[in-house]
Motif scaffolding. Structure first.
Motif, PDB file in Angstrom:
ATOM      1  N   LEU A  88     -55.402 135.772 128.368  1.00 51.43           N
ATOM      2  CA  LEU A  88     -54.459 134.180 129.345  1.00 51.43           C
ATOM      3  C   LEU A  88     -54.324 133.397 127.061  1.00 51.43           C
ATOM      4  O   LEU A  88     -53.199 133.683 126.996  1.00 51.43           O
ATOM      5  CB  LEU A  88     -54.400 133.506 130.030  1.00 51.43           C
ATOM      6  N   LEU A 145     -53.566 135.552 124.600  1.00 54.93           N
ATOM      7  CA  LEU A 145     -52.493 135.961 124.753  1.00 54.93           C
ATOM      8  C   LEU A 145     -51.308 134.801 124.042  1.00 54.93           C
ATOM      9  O   LEU A 145     -50.265 135.279 123.294  1.00 54.93           O
ATOM     10  CB  LEU A 145     -52.254 136.254 125.682  1.00 54.93           C
ATOM     11  N   LYS A 146     -51.277 133.850 124.583  1.00 49.87           N
ATOM     12  CA  LYS A 146     -51.577 132.791 124.069  1.00 49.87           C
ATOM     13  C   LYS A 146     -51.294 132.435 122.454  1.00 49.87           C
ATOM     14  O   LYS A 146     -50.428 132.331 121.705  1.00 49.87           O
ATOM     15  CB  LYS A 146     -52.005 131.448 124.803  1.00 49.87           C
ATOM     16  N   LEU A 195     -43.795 134.179 113.387  1.00 50.65           N
ATOM     17  CA  LEU A 195     -42.833 135.018 112.492  1.00 50.65           C
ATOM     18  C   LEU A 195     -41.604 134.776 112.763  1.00 50.65           C
ATOM     19  O   LEU A 195     -41.234 135.112 111.635  1.00 50.65           O
ATOM     20  CB  LEU A 195     -43.887 136.434 113.098  1.00 50.65           C
ATOM     21  N   ARG A 224     -63.011 134.959 119.792  1.00 54.36           N
ATOM     22  CA  ARG A 224     -63.399 132.879 120.035  1.00 54.36           C
ATOM     23  C   ARG A 224     -63.217 132.043 121.101  1.00 54.36           C
ATOM     24  O   ARG A 224     -63.228 131.198 120.854  1.00 54.36           O
ATOM     25  CB  ARG A 224     -63.477 131.825 118.760  1.00 54.36           C
ATOM     26  N   TRP A 276     -47.856 133.042 117.220  1.00 53.32           N
ATOM     27  CA  TRP A 276     -47.931 133.876 115.910  1.00 53.32           C
ATOM     28  C   TRP A 276     -46.812 134.752 115.913  1.00 53.32           C
ATOM     29  O   TRP A 276     -46.222 134.360 115.061  1.00 53.32           O
ATOM     30  CB  TRP A 276     -48.549 134.587 115.761  1.00 53.32           C
ATOM     31  N   LEU A 277     -46.197 135.149 116.454  1.00 58.61           N
ATOM     32  CA  LEU A 277     -44.984 136.566 117.005  1.00 58.61           C
ATOM     33  C   LEU A 277     -43.784 135.172 116.573  1.00 58.61           C
ATOM     34  O   LEU A 277     -43.193 135.298 116.182  1.00 58.61           O
ATOM     35  CB  LEU A 277     -45.278 137.097 118.188  1.00 58.61           C
ATOM     36  N   LEU A 278     -44.109 134.160 117.603  1.00 57.46           N
ATOM     37  CA  LEU A 278     -42.477 132.622 117.514  1.00 57.46           C
ATOM     38  C   LEU A 278     -42.917 132.394 116.102  1.00 57.46           C
ATOM     39  O   LEU A 278     -41.170 132.191 115.752  1.00 57.46           O
ATOM     40  CB  LEU A 278     -43.235 131.739 118.589  1.00 57.46           C
TER      41      LEU A 278
END
Lengths: 162, 588, 109, 97, 315
Positions: D63, D66-67, D76, D58, D72-74
């Motif tokens: 970009l 990607l953000k 995590l 959605r 999410w990774l941060l």
């Protein structure tokens, strides 16, 4: 001295790329981005002076799918126990003898293992990492050993350049 | 900002910039003290406070000359989008009182809070002077801000500046008192904020003047007024929400107690006045005002009786503050007419304002005198104060004058205030408040007589003083007390002359005599020790009954001041106020 | 019921939950926590007020949204001061209670 | 295609919400701080990840997508390390709760 | 099919459940950890209310910094807990409190359901005047133009709170370093994180600050991030807190408010009012104020978390 300069260059390039990824391209934003990357690099060099031993970030990315799968299993494991009316928990501590010496690699391993089902590192005792487990009846030590092996496969201690 | 002129209902008035200066000056003082360091903090305070006094006078002059509210639109943005600073007569009077009392406190504390020679900065002096300016800045924001949310921020500023003054000495008891104060005050401000949120939800503005035009009685308004009122009462420490006041005010250093008692509790009181008379005159009801007055009366009775039971002077003065706060709420019912719906003001508002000013000055003087006695003797046990009058005549005179001023003796400000309120009681047909007003003076006389009887007693052996007190401090205490006592003379201008012309008439003297006699009777009956020393030995039945009464009040106060009791009372009051507003509301 | 109303009711309940905790829990740290719950409930109500005022492409009335930010910062300052006071009391007296047994002050039970 | 993406969104976000719910139930039901930490870190990380995955179709631009993944990774990383730190504190300051 | 009701409904249930749990659970440590989780969930609620600025602030301050503050306190107070917990009130007090708190909630719920339609709003006024500020983010325009006074006073609140916290220092430690000393565990987990995360945090913070003019974000969120990064480095033992007597610390605290005041007063001759900005210069001036405030906020927030001086300075 040159190792510091090269590390500074590499790091500031990484931070600047990070900045562009966040905000996109624009001249005025790039100026501010230089300030941001500069201060980030300065802090980074103070907190983590460049040394030969490093973790390869690129290699870490390769491990990602495995960890995603593990975290899916971990979430499912917790959900199963949480919704089970009998609350099937046998919490307890397990000491795991890590093959890695204390340092970055071991910390990376500990961080990753905290995403695995049923284990949560909560301290160290000499060479052992103390894990808290949701269910001590499970084959925790075997799981951890397998995990550590997978990690060691991808990372060569002491030869990284990141 | 060219488009504004067509939009704004009100504009910045000629002297408006003075308000900005009055708001910023104390804050700039705090910043300067922080950067220049402890040894200069006193200098900064001594420089800014007189400047602030000049500003307050200038604002007052501007107000009198133009006869209009002084307004400043911050950033050029008019409410409801922007924020306006406004100073009406009430704000100007409070600004002036605040700076006068602060100047007095600063002079009083000049030597107490001096940075030692060999240090660049010492904690207590640095903190005292910085906090003094912080309290001042917060109060100015409270008096000038015209927006409910800005007022919320100002109230929090006041709390953050007031709480550390309590625990300046760092003993565990004062730390505990400060923590109780902070927690209860935070509960109060969050309830205030809740009310403001509801008002914005209903009317789309937080500006006082615009709200006043838009509010209509209804569930939402009642809830907002009830929540905001009890929140502010918790910060003012009106009975039964006074759990934090006695230990906090008694435990602080004398100069800090003077600020806390004379000024800090008035900030939230001022906001209750604003809320009821400026924002919500069409919403508040006669019955809700009766409730407020009832709490005030209870505060007078309980505070005074428990004050009489105290063995330590500073606690006595602290309980007297609790009683005097009760007085400040008598103006609310008296501003209503029995038959009418909204408040009609009459003389009640002027009376209340005069009362707050005279209490601010007198109570500052009284706390200073108590503090001087403590400093000189190394204790403040009332029973061991014999001979003090002889050794420290100026201090004792200051205490006595402050007491007379609080009692409402001619020509004190409190006397005139009482006159105005009595007149309002007559005019609005609420005779029952007359009893409280007159009876309150008897109670006040009680604890003043109690202290005076003790300090005036002769002492066989010479009094040992642990330290010499500064003459300047004594004179400042005297000046503030005397100022309060002579306030009526200063206030003669706007008040009809007949109030004071008959002041020395036999009737007045008769009332005074009755007040004193009643007070002495109360003091001898209720106090822990018998007033006349020997009489305690052959205690009569009356004395024993009276002592029992006093003891039960003390016990009751102890229960009321438990956290759970106080916080449950707060909730009940919120519901009661809501009920009183609904019940008394005109049918829509 | 609209989502906005739902969050409004949530805010109303949070205020009640926080008040209950503030009254009955004897531990000052838990009172501080309860105060934060009340505060967040009040802010949530303000957020609902903001959301209801959405207009002209703005997702909400920006004035209350801005005031909530100010409010959160003020609440944090209050929490920091209360915690510092509590820890200092603990260091000075060895207890973390709002009452003392031997003092002339009344004791909470 | 767009219906398929919608279906994906619904399934992934619902599953994410389910895991959030599971984490909270665990927080409420599990007996002590350490077991509760298991519940929170594992289930909530997964829940957030699934919500991010569900929202990915959605977003307006790659970009932005990607953000989202970066966020999410941060979370995590920070969550994994924060939970270890809390676990250490809880472990050190005694077995109680 | 719309999944918004499902998300909102579950979110509300979760928020309420965690809130009740933090009140009910016996162990304070568990309660404060629960509160940090609660803060994060509340941030999601703010997203659902279309208030991204508030969501960022709530997550950073409500969940993050307040969480750190309370967790540290809970650890230090643990020994006293069982003693104080013994003072728990009688059942009828609890019942009465529950009834009264319930009544307040009920009244508020009724008020929420009877809020007027259409809702009053200042959004049109903001939209009308936002062009003159040159900003794209309406919340930033409110904070730094229309209601700049509140924002200025709020910066003052932070400074006052810090002064109040410092005033609690024991006399012998006055001027020294706040908080306890943190030993560096060179190979520890915390040091690991504290070496990696702060540089990234700085980039993100400056990003949040920079886009704040036009998109959600701004000095509070950015300042909080910076504070968190500094705290991380301090708690890992990689750097130490400065002594509170140092002049640069004091200057760092007041810079934000001082710049705000100076630009505010400059507005009197140049723009006709205190805190007004001259036509066309609003945006750069606001960015200057925000940059200065961001640094002051970062320093103040971090020092607020660390508490009063508890150690003597080295010199």
């Amino acid at each position: 001295m040159s190792s510091v300069v090269s590390a500074a260059l590499v790091r500031s390039a990484i931070f600047l790329m990070f900045w562009v990824a966040l905000i996109g391209f624009s001249f005025s934003a790039l100026l501010v981005g230089c300030v941001a990357a500069g201060s980030a690099t300065w802090v980074s060099l103070r907190l983590l002076p460049p040394t030969p031993q490093r973790v390869r970030l690129g290699a870490l990315v390769l491990l990602l799918p495995r960890f995603l799968w593990q975290s899916l299993l971990a979430g499912w494991d917790v959900a199963r126990r949480a919704f089970d009316p009998r609350l099937p928990l046998r919490p307890g501590f397990v000491a795991f003898r890590s093959a890695h010496a204390p340092g970055h690699l071991r910390n990376t391993f500990a961080t990753i293992s905290s995403l695995m089902p049923g284990t949560l590192p909560c301290g160290e005792d000499g060479n052992d990492i103390i894990f808290h487990c949701l269910d001590v009846g499970q084959p925790i030590l075997e799981q951890l050993a397998a995990e550590e092996k997978a990690l060691a496969h991808v990372l060569d201690e002491g030869t990284g350049d990141g | 900002m060219s488009a504004l002129a067509t939009l704004i209902p009100e504009t910045t008035t000629a002297g408006g910039f003075l308000l900005v200066l009055a708001l910023v000056l104390p804050l700039a003082g705090v910043f300067a003290a922080l950067i220049l360091g402890g040894c200069n903090a006193r200098r900064v305070a001594m420089l800014t406070i007189p400047l602030g006094l000049a500003l307050a006078v200038a604002i007052g002059v501007e107000l009198v000359q133009t006869g209009q509210t002084v307004i400043y639109l911050l950033g050029g943005w008019a409410p409801p989008l922007g924020i306006a600073l406004r100073a009406d007569g009430l704000s100007a009077a409070m600004l002036l009182t605040t700076t006068v009392v602060l100047l007095g406190v600063a002079l009083f504390a000049r030597d107490d809070f001096e940075t030692p020679e060999n240090l660049r900065e010492a904690r207590a002096p640095f903190m005292f002077w910085t906090l003094l300016m912080a309290v001042w800045g917060a109060l100015n924001a409270v008096f000038l801000a015209g927006d409910l949310f800005t007022l919320y921020v100002a109230l929090e500023l006041l709390t953050f500046a007031g709480v550390p003054l309590v625990s300046l000495e760092g003993h565990s008891e004062t730390l505990r008192a400060a923590l109780r104060y902070l927690l209860f005050a935070l509960l109060g401000s969050v309830l205030y904020m809740l009310g403001a949120v509801l008002l914005y939800g209903a009317y789309g503005t937080l500006d006082i003047a615009i709200l006043a035009e838009r509010v209509r009685p209804g569930m939402l308004c009642f809830a907002a007024v009830a929540l905001m009122t009890v929140g502010l009462l918790a910060k003012t420490a009106l009975f039964p929400l006074h759990l934090w006041l006695p230990p906090a005010h008694a435990g602080a250093p004398a100069a800090a107690s003077a600020v806390l008692s004379a000024l800090v509790v008035k900030g939230s009181w001022f906001l209750v006045v604003r809320l009821w008379f400026d924002v919500m005159p069409g919403v508040v009801t006669f019955s809700a005002a009766q409730l407020l007055g009832g709490l005030g009366s209870a505060a007078i009775v309980v505070g005074s009786v428990v004050a009489l039971r105290q063995e330590r002077l500073k606690l006595l003065v602290a309980y007297s503050t609790m009683a005097q706060i009760g007085y400040l709420f008598l103006m609310f019912p008296l501003a209503f007419d029995v038959s009418g719906n909204g408040p009609v003001h009459g003389f009640a508002l002027a009376g209340g304002l005069l009362q707050v000013i005279s209490h601010a000055t007198a109570k500052a003087g009284m706390f200073m005198a108590a503090g001087l006695i403590y400093a000189a003797l190394g204790h403040d046990r009332i029973a061991d104060l014999a001979g003090v009058a002889r050794t420290m005549p100026i201090t004792v005179l200051a205490f006595a004058l402050a007491g007379l001023a609080l009692m409402g003796v001619v020509p004190s400000g409190a006397y005139l205030a009482k006159k105005l309120l009595l007149d309002a009681a007559d005019g609005s047909g609420q005779w029952w408040w007359t009893i409280v007003l007159q009876g309150g003076a008897v109670f006040t006389a009680g604890y003043v007589v109690l202290v005076l009887a003790s300090v005036l007693r002769r002492r066989s052996e010479p009094l040992l003083l642990v330290s010499r007190v500064s003459r300047l401090s004594e004179l400042v205490a005297l000046a503030l007390s005397a100022g309060s006592l002579l306030l009526a003379l200063a206030a003669l201008g706007p008040v009809p002359g007949e109030f004071v012309s008959s002041s020395f008439a036999p009737k007045e003297m008769g009332v005074l005599l009755v007040v004193f006699l009643g007070g002495s009777l109360l003091a001898s009956g209720l106090s822990r020790r018998s007033l006349l020393g020997a009489a305690g030995a052959n205690a009569g039945v009356m004395r024993r009954i009276a002592a029992g009464v006093g003891e039960s009040f003390e016990l009751a106060d102890g229960v009321i001041r438990r956290w759970q009791f106080a916080s449950i009372s707060l909730l009940m009051l919120a519901i009661l106020f809501g009920g009183a507003l609904v019940w008394g509301a005109p049918p829509s | 019921m609209s989502a906005t109303t739902l969050f409004g009711l949530c805010g109303a309940l949070l205020v009640g939950v926080g008040i209950y905790g503030l009254v009955v829990n004897p531990q000052p740290l838990r009172k501080i926590l309860s105060f934060n719950l009340i505060g967040s409930g009040v802010f949530l109500l303000f957020g609902v007020v903001a959301r209801r005022g959405a207009a002209l492409g703005m997702g909400g009335d920006p004035v209350p949204q801005a005031l909530v930010i100010t409010g959160i910062v003020v609440a944090f300052s209050a929490t920091a001061l209360a915690v510092a006071l509590l820890l200092r009391l603990h260091d000075a007296s060895g207890t973390a209670s709002l009452t003392t047994k031997e003092s002339p002050e009344p004791s909470d039970t | 295609m767009s219906q398929l993406l919608d279906l994906w969104s619904i399934v992934a976000v619902s599953a994410g919400v389910f895991f959030f719910l599971a984490g909270t139930v665990g927080l409420l039901r599990f007996p002590d701080t350490l077991t509760r930490l298991h519940a929170l870190t594992k289930a909530d990380n997964l829940g957030l990840g699934l919500v991010v995955l569900g929202l990915l179709p959605r977003v307006s631009s790659p970009l932005a997508g990607l953000k989202l993944v970066c966020v999410w990774l941060l979370v995590l990383l920070a969550g994994a390390i924060a939970s270890q730190l809390i676990a250490r504190t809880a472990h050190r300051s005694g077995p109680k709760a | 099919m719309n999944m918004a009701p499902l998300v909102d409904g579950s979110l509300v249930v979760l928020i309420l459940a965690v809130a009740i749990w933090t009140i009910a659970v016996r162990d304070s440590f568990a309660a404060v950890v629960g509160y940090a989780i609660y803060g994060l969930m509340l941030a999601l609620a703010w997203v659902r209310l279309a208030a991204i600025d508030a969501a960022l602030t709530e997550a950073a301050i409500g969940g993050g910094l307040t969480g750190v503050l309370l967790i540290r306190a809970a650890v230090r107070l643990r020994p006293t807990e069982s003693v104080v917990a013994g003072d728990s009130p009688a059942w009828f007090v609890k019942a009465l409190a529950a009834v009264l708190a319930g009544a307040v909630s009920l009244a508020l719920a009724v008020v929420v359901l009877t809020l007027p339609e259409p809702a009053p709003t200042l959004a049109p006024q903001v939209a009308e005047h936002i062009a003159s500020t040159g900003l794209g983010n309406a919340v930033t325009a409110v904070l730094l133009a229309f209601r700049a006074t509140d924002t200025l006073l709020e910066a003052v609140v932070l400074v006052f709170a810090l002064i109040a916290v410092w005033s609690l220092a024991p006399d012998r430690f006055w001027g020294g370093r706040p908080g306890q000393h943190y030993h560096l565990e060179a190979n520890g987990m915390l040091a690991y994180l504290a070496r990696l995360l702060p540089p990234l945090g700085i980039v993100v913070a400056i990003y949040v600050f920079w886009v704040g003019a036009d998109l959600p974000g701004g000095k509070f969120q950015a300042g909080t991030l910076l504070a968190a990064m500094w705290l991380l480095a301090i708690m890992a033992g990689l750097t130490d807190v400065p002594e509170v007597r140092l002049v640069w610390v004091r200057i760092a605290l007041v810079t934000g408010s001082a710049v705000f005041l100076i630009i505010g007063f400059a507005g009197v001759p140049f723009a006709g009012a205190f805190l007004a900005y001259p036509e066309g210069y609003a945006k750069p001036l606001i960015l200057i104020i925000e940059a200065a405030s961001m640094l002051s906020i970062a320093v103040t927030l971090a020092l607020l978390v660390l508490g009063p001086p508890e150690r003597r300075g080295q010199s």
